[in-house]
Design an enzyme around this catalytic site. Sequence first.
Site, mmCIF file in Angstrom:
data_model
loop_
_atom_site.group_PDB
_atom_site.id
_atom_site.type_symbol
_atom_site.label_atom_id
_atom_site.label_comp_id
_atom_site.label_asym_id
_atom_site.label_seq_id
_atom_site.Cartn_x
_atom_site.Cartn_y
_atom_site.Cartn_z
ATOM 1 N N SER A 22 79.196 5.328 59.724
ATOM 2 C CA SER A 22 78.267 4.269 60.302
ATOM 3 C C SER A 22 77.458 3.616 59.590
ATOM 4 O O SER A 22 76.828 2.770 60.094
ATOM 5 C CB SER A 22 77.514 5.281 61.282
ATOM 6 O OG SER A 22 76.692 6.170 60.586
ATOM 7 N N LYS A 40 70.366 6.443 59.275
ATOM 8 C CA LYS A 40 70.511 5.161 60.008
ATOM 9 C C LYS A 40 69.452 4.276 59.448
ATOM 10 O O LYS A 40 68.629 4.619 58.443
ATOM 11 C CB LYS A 40 70.220 5.018 61.263
ATOM 12 C CG LYS A 40 71.096 5.777 62.258
ATOM 13 C CD LYS A 40 72.408 5.325 62.326
ATOM 14 C CE LYS A 40 73.510 6.275 63.313
ATOM 15 N NZ LYS A 40 74.786 6.032 63.046
#
Length: 260
Positions: A71, A141
């Site tokens: 990701s 993230k």
Amino acid sequence: MAQDFPDDPANGGAESGEGHGHASHAKGKDGKNRGFGAWLREVVIIVVIALLLSFLIKTFLFRAFYIPSGSMEETLEIDDRIFVNLLVPEPFDLSRGDVVVFKDTQAWLPATEENNDGNFIADALTFVGLLPDESEQHLVKRIIGMPGDHVTCCTADGKITVNGEPLTEPYLYPGAKPSETAFDVVVPEGKVWVMGDHRNASADSREHQDGPNGGFINIEDIEGKAAVIAWPLSHAGFIGSYPEVFENVPEPSGAETASK
């Protein structure tokens, strides 16, 4: 007859020399034993100090994590080992663009079974911070929106905006669009809006807007800022926050925050 003269200098000297020889040999052996014992104690002390320092570093300065998914490609690759700066968000502040590791308190990840494989050495190395902790659920993230920021997607040319300023994001995975999901949010106090660099493969804040926290991450859940890729060596280096991407973003307005 020579045996009847114990005071014979030659005889006495020979016995005296032999006696000193035995004494010298015994002393040397004892010295070797003491030397090995001292060396062993020094090694134990060094190991204990190293483990203590490692534990303190893990607790207060840096902590190891590994990357299990794509990701955050190409910034972070699958199976990368990273070190996270635990001094962020406190005492040092977070910033837009920071790559952060946070606890999954909102069940973004599927539940995992606890792994008790009985590997004492691995458990010990994990405890002192030399191996990443795989027993807890964490995510990594990039922060796009800070508290009060108005974050939207997308402009006519497909860019994300923060407080009206469109972003040009060089850290995105090659070929990936800034977002294929439209959104228009204002980040509440004490929270941040996060997105993966590989936007097509990241179930980030966009995917959880219908959840109890609206897709936002609590700042108190952030473990720290990802600072260094330590392994593999071919990919080792510092992890950039790209402050130039956000340098023209204005501060959020109170009126805009209140209207959302």
